[in-house]
Design an enzyme around this catalytic site. Structure first.
Site, PDB file in Angstrom:
ATOM      1  N   HIS A 297       0.842  -1.207   0.000  1.00  0.00           N
ATOM      2  CA  HIS A 297       0.000   0.000   0.000  1.00  0.00           C
ATOM      3  C   HIS A 297       0.872   1.250   0.000  1.00  0.00           C
ATOM      4  O   HIS A 297       0.703   2.158  -0.817  1.00  0.00           O
ATOM      5  CB  HIS A 297      -0.921  -0.017   1.227  1.00  0.00           C
ATOM      6  CG  HIS A 297      -1.789   1.198   1.358  1.00  0.00           C
ATOM      7  ND1 HIS A 297      -3.155   1.168   1.186  1.00  0.00           N
ATOM      8  CD2 HIS A 297      -1.478   2.497   1.659  1.00  0.00           C
ATOM      9  CE1 HIS A 297      -3.642   2.404   1.356  1.00  0.00           C
ATOM     10  NE2 HIS A 297      -2.636   3.220   1.639  1.00  0.00           N
ATOM     11  N   GLU A 298       1.866   1.255   0.921  1.00  0.00           N
ATOM     12  CA  GLU A 298       2.725   2.448   1.040  1.00  0.00           C
ATOM     13  C   GLU A 298       3.579   2.644  -0.207  1.00  0.00           C
ATOM     14  O   GLU A 298       3.689   3.760  -0.722  1.00  0.00           O
ATOM     15  CB  GLU A 298       3.642   2.324   2.268  1.00  0.00           C
ATOM     16  CG  GLU A 298       2.934   2.243   3.596  1.00  0.00           C
ATOM     17  CD  GLU A 298       1.874   3.298   3.804  1.00  0.00           C
ATOM     18  OE1 GLU A 298       1.013   3.107   4.667  1.00  0.00           O
ATOM     19  OE2 GLU A 298       1.861   4.314   3.076  1.00  0.00           O
TER      20      GLU A 298
ATOM     21  N   HIS B  33       1.780   4.206  -3.045  1.00  0.00           N
ATOM     22  CA  HIS B  33       1.652   5.664  -2.983  1.00  0.00           C
ATOM     23  C   HIS B  33       2.801   6.320  -3.741  1.00  0.00           C
ATOM     24  O   HIS B  33       2.629   7.324  -4.434  1.00  0.00           O
ATOM     25  CB  HIS B  33       1.638   6.166  -1.533  1.00  0.00           C
ATOM     26  CG  HIS B  33       0.302   6.081  -0.865  1.00  0.00           C
ATOM     27  ND1 HIS B  33      -0.856   6.561  -1.439  1.00  0.00           N
ATOM     28  CD2 HIS B  33      -0.053   5.583   0.336  1.00  0.00           C
ATOM     29  CE1 HIS B  33      -1.868   6.357  -0.620  1.00  0.00           C
ATOM     30  NE2 HIS B  33      -1.411   5.759   0.468  1.00  0.00           N
TER      31      HIS B  33
ATOM     32  N   TYR C 201      -4.181  14.226  -2.983  1.00  0.00           N
ATOM     33  CA  TYR C 201      -4.601  13.487  -1.808  1.00  0.00           C
ATOM     34  C   TYR C 201      -5.731  14.175  -1.023  1.00  0.00           C
ATOM     35  O   TYR C 201      -5.635  14.429   0.176  1.00  0.00           O
ATOM     36  CB  TYR C 201      -3.393  13.238  -0.894  1.00  0.00           C
ATOM     37  CG  TYR C 201      -3.499  12.039   0.006  1.00  0.00           C
ATOM     38  CD1 TYR C 201      -3.394  12.164   1.399  1.00  0.00           C
ATOM     39  CD2 TYR C 201      -3.699  10.757  -0.511  1.00  0.00           C
ATOM     40  CE1 TYR C 201      -3.483  11.056   2.231  1.00  0.00           C
ATOM     41  CE2 TYR C 201      -3.782   9.654   0.304  1.00  0.00           C
ATOM     42  CZ  TYR C 201      -3.672   9.801   1.678  1.00  0.00           C
ATOM     43  OH  TYR C 201      -3.742   8.720   2.487  1.00  0.00           O
TER      44      TYR C 201
ATOM     45  N   GLU D 196      -6.029   6.412  -2.523  1.00  0.00           N
ATOM     46  CA  GLU D 196      -6.114   5.403  -1.470  1.00  0.00           C
ATOM     47  C   GLU D 196      -6.552   4.043  -2.004  1.00  0.00           C
ATOM     48  O   GLU D 196      -5.987   2.993  -1.674  1.00  0.00           O
ATOM     49  CB  GLU D 196      -7.110   5.844  -0.392  1.00  0.00           C
ATOM     50  CG  GLU D 196      -6.450   6.593   0.728  1.00  0.00           C
ATOM     51  CD  GLU D 196      -5.350   5.770   1.338  1.00  0.00           C
ATOM     52  OE1 GLU D 196      -5.644   4.676   1.857  1.00  0.00           O
ATOM     53  OE2 GLU D 196      -4.182   6.193   1.269  1.00  0.00           O
TER      54      GLU D 196
ATOM     55  N   ASP E  61     -10.019  13.866   7.397  1.00  0.00           N
ATOM     56  CA  ASP E  61      -9.183  12.902   6.652  1.00  0.00           C
ATOM     57  C   ASP E  61      -9.091  13.278   5.165  1.00  0.00           C
ATOM     58  O   ASP E  61      -9.359  12.476   4.282  1.00  0.00           O
ATOM     59  CB  ASP E  61      -9.749  11.483   6.816  1.00  0.00           C
ATOM     60  CG  ASP E  61      -8.864  10.409   6.184  1.00  0.00           C
ATOM     61  OD1 ASP E  61      -7.627  10.583   6.163  1.00  0.00           O
ATOM     62  OD2 ASP E  61      -9.426   9.418   5.693  1.00  0.00           O
TER      63      ASP E  61
ATOM     64  N   HIS F  81      -9.708   7.867   3.290  1.00  0.00           N
ATOM     65  CA  HIS F  81      -9.679   6.472   3.769  1.00  0.00           C
ATOM     66  C   HIS F  81     -11.079   5.904   3.954  1.00  0.00           C
ATOM     67  O   HIS F  81     -11.241   4.756   4.332  1.00  0.00           O
ATOM     68  CB  HIS F  81      -8.898   6.388   5.097  1.00  0.00           C
ATOM     69  CG  HIS F  81      -7.447   6.671   4.942  1.00  0.00           C
ATOM     70  ND1 HIS F  81      -6.899   7.915   5.217  1.00  0.00           N
ATOM     71  CD2 HIS F  81      -6.429   5.895   4.531  1.00  0.00           C
ATOM     72  CE1 HIS F  81      -5.600   7.862   4.975  1.00  0.00           C
ATOM     73  NE2 HIS F  81      -5.290   6.663   4.562  1.00  0.00           N
TER      74      HIS F  81
HETATM   75  O1  LIG Z   1      -0.797   5.266   3.758  1.00  0.00           O
HETATM   76  C1  LIG Z   1      -1.859   5.606   4.261  1.00  0.00           C
HETATM   77  O2  LIG Z   1      -2.892   5.847   3.592  1.00  0.00           O
HETATM   78  C2  LIG Z   1      -1.953   5.823   5.761  1.00  0.00           C
HETATM   79  C3  LIG Z   1      -1.061   7.050   6.064  1.00  0.00           C
HETATM   80  C4  LIG Z   1      -1.619   7.839   7.227  1.00  0.00           C
HETATM   81  C5  LIG Z   1      -0.847   9.090   7.432  1.00  0.00           C
HETATM   82  C6  LIG Z   1      -1.054  10.181   6.605  1.00  0.00           C
HETATM   83  C7  LIG Z   1      -0.331  11.328   6.830  1.00  0.00           C
HETATM   84  C8  LIG Z   1       0.614  11.402   7.857  1.00  0.00           C
HETATM   85  C9  LIG Z   1       0.797  10.289   8.639  1.00  0.00           C
HETATM   86  C10 LIG Z   1       0.076   9.127   8.450  1.00  0.00           C
HETATM   87  C11 LIG Z   1      -1.480   4.595   6.546  1.00  0.00           C
HETATM   88  C12 LIG Z   1      -2.424   3.377   6.494  1.00  0.00           C
HETATM   89  C13 LIG Z   1      -3.878   3.762   6.716  1.00  0.00           C
HETATM   90  O3  LIG Z   1      -4.779   3.347   5.987  1.00  0.00           O
HETATM   91  N1  LIG Z   1      -4.123   4.530   7.765  1.00  0.00           N
HETATM   92  C14 LIG Z   1      -5.513   4.968   8.037  1.00  0.00           C
HETATM   93  C15 LIG Z   1      -6.167   4.044   9.082  1.00  0.00           C
HETATM   94  C16 LIG Z   1      -5.488   4.145  10.400  1.00  0.00           C
HETATM   95  C17 LIG Z   1      -4.329   3.508  10.734  1.00  0.00           C
HETATM   96  N2  LIG Z   1      -3.981   3.837  11.992  1.00  0.00           N
HETATM   97  C18 LIG Z   1      -4.896   4.713  12.512  1.00  0.00           C
HETATM   98  C19 LIG Z   1      -4.974   5.338  13.765  1.00  0.00           C
HETATM   99  C20 LIG Z   1      -6.026   6.181  13.997  1.00  0.00           C
HETATM  100  C21 LIG Z   1      -7.018   6.396  13.001  1.00  0.00           C
HETATM  101  C22 LIG Z   1      -6.957   5.796  11.768  1.00  0.00           C
HETATM  102  C23 LIG Z   1      -5.867   4.952  11.529  1.00  0.00           C
HETATM  103  C24 LIG Z   1      -5.510   6.402   8.515  1.00  0.00           C
HETATM  104  O4  LIG Z   1      -4.397   6.941   8.786  1.00  0.00           O
HETATM  105  O5  LIG Z   1      -6.627   6.934   8.564  1.00  0.00           O
HETATM  106  C25 LIG Z   1      -2.295   2.628   5.154  1.00  0.00           C
HETATM  107  C26 LIG Z   1      -2.344   1.131   5.457  1.00  0.00           C
HETATM  108  C27 LIG Z   1      -2.377   0.964   6.976  1.00  0.00           C
HETATM  109  C28 LIG Z   1      -1.973   2.355   7.511  1.00  0.00           C
HETATM  110 ZN   LIG Z   2      -2.721   5.171   1.814  1.00  0.00          ZN
END
Ligand SMILES: O=C(O)[C@H](CCc1ccccc1)CC1(C(=O)N[C@@H](Cc2c[nH]c3ccccc23)C(=O)O)CCCC1
Ligand SMILES: [Zn+2]
Ligand SMILES: [Ca+2]
Length: 310
Positions: A141-142, A145, A156, A165, A220, A225
């Protein structure tokens, strides 16, 4: 020192044995998580997030006792190989760019990210997440990106952000093809059977699976997401088939589905693409690859009809 590369060994986050490419000094020691062929390096951020990437992970032998680093390194190699073998893409930029990952980023950080230059993995708090590099679909996934940034560069936020996403989830679920879940290997370590997201059934984890149910707001980045679930559902239906909102889709398989999305990402999608443009790009890509009146084109049309993107 000679750029020796040898096979390293070590256990991953889930305690499984992994092999991967490392570099050792000519004397044979120390060795580093440095894959000189693919140009993939994995660092230890030592629980901070200011001075990245941190320290290149090293070991006195070819055996590495660093599960988070072992998985970040191995899964980056697997994702690199997928893009190379399936699409002929030479790394995220198609120019053999160096892929940097850092593990142990932050203090019990329950997340991961591509920050525009490298991949970052938190350790998780041990409740919501365990070390996030322990999941192939998250690493893919990362890394995707980074591919998106170097191709369609989908902005984004809003619908283009949801597509950004979704493309990352789609490639994640294609490379980690054991199921249609995202993050299941590292999510809630004390509970089995759950996941961060499901492409087969987005509403299972509070994502919409129809355009009429999209989130409109400012959280978000406009729900990137959340609304990714709508396009994820379409991709799932194109691959696996099914009936959704009274529309029946004949599946064409994960392999052809991902080829359609890769072609759309690299040839047709533009930075501000919306869901309507995603539908057109997918139809165009399927037409290029399989023919105007093919079952593959029909599957794409039906899948987008079924999620309310006509
Ligand atoms: O790559 C992405 O889209 C997410 C990147 C998030 C991010 C963005 C900007 C700065 C820092 C972090 C990370 C992932 C993600 O989907 N994160 C979601 C779900 C999530 C993960 N940890 C969390 C903690 C709290 C709330 C939501 C979340 C989000 O950040 O929304 C991708 C796969 C798993 C983690
Ligand atoms: Zn992502
Ligand atoms: Ca998965």
């Amino acid at each position: 020192n000679a750029l020796q590369h040898v096979t390293g060994h070590g256990k991953g986050v889930l305690g499984d044995d992994k092999n991967f490419d490392v570099r050792c000094e000519t004397s044979g020691s120390p060795c580093y998580l440095d894959d000189v062929n693919r140009k993939i390096q994995t660092y230890d951020a030592e629980k901070q997030d200011q001075n990245l990437p941190g320290k290149l992970i090293k070991s006195s032998s070819t055996t590495f006792n660093e599960p988070a680093g072992v998985d970040a390194h191995t899964y980056a190699e697997k994702t690199f190989d997928f893009y190379k073998k399936k699409f002929g893409r030479n790394s995220f930029d198609d120019k053999g760019g160096k892929l940097i990952s850092s593990v142990h980023v932050g203090d019990k950080w329950n997340n991961a990210a591509w920050d525009g230059k490298q991949m970052l993995y938190g350790d998780g708090d041990g409740k919501v997440f365990t070390m996030l590099s322990g999941s192939l679909d998250v690493v893919a996934h990362e890394l995707t990106h980074a591919v998106t940034e170097n191709t369609a560069n989908l902005q984004y936020w809003g619908e283009s952000g949801a597509l950004n996403e979704s493309i990352s989830d789609i490639m994640g679920a294609t490379i980690d093809s054991k199921n249609w879940l995202l993050g299941e290997d590292i999510y809630t370590p004390d509970k089995s059977g759950d996941a961060l997201r499901s492409l087969a059934d987005p509403p299972k984890y509070k994502q919409p699976d129809h355009y009429k149910d999209r989130y409109i707001g400012f959280q978000d980045n406009g729900g990137v997401h959340t609304n990714s679930g709508i396009n994820n559902k379409a991709a799932y239906l194109i691959a696996a088939g099914g009936t959704h909102h009274q529309v029946k889709v004949q599946g064409i398989g994960r392999d052809k589905m991902s080829a359609i999305y890769y072609r759309a990402l690299t040839l047709y999608l533009t930075p501000n693409a919306d869901f309507a443009e995603m539908r057109k790009a997918a139809i165009e890509s399927a037409t290029d690859l399989y023919g105007a009146n093919s079952a593959e084109v029909t599957a794409v049309k039906k899948a987008y009809d079924s999620i309310g993107v006509n």
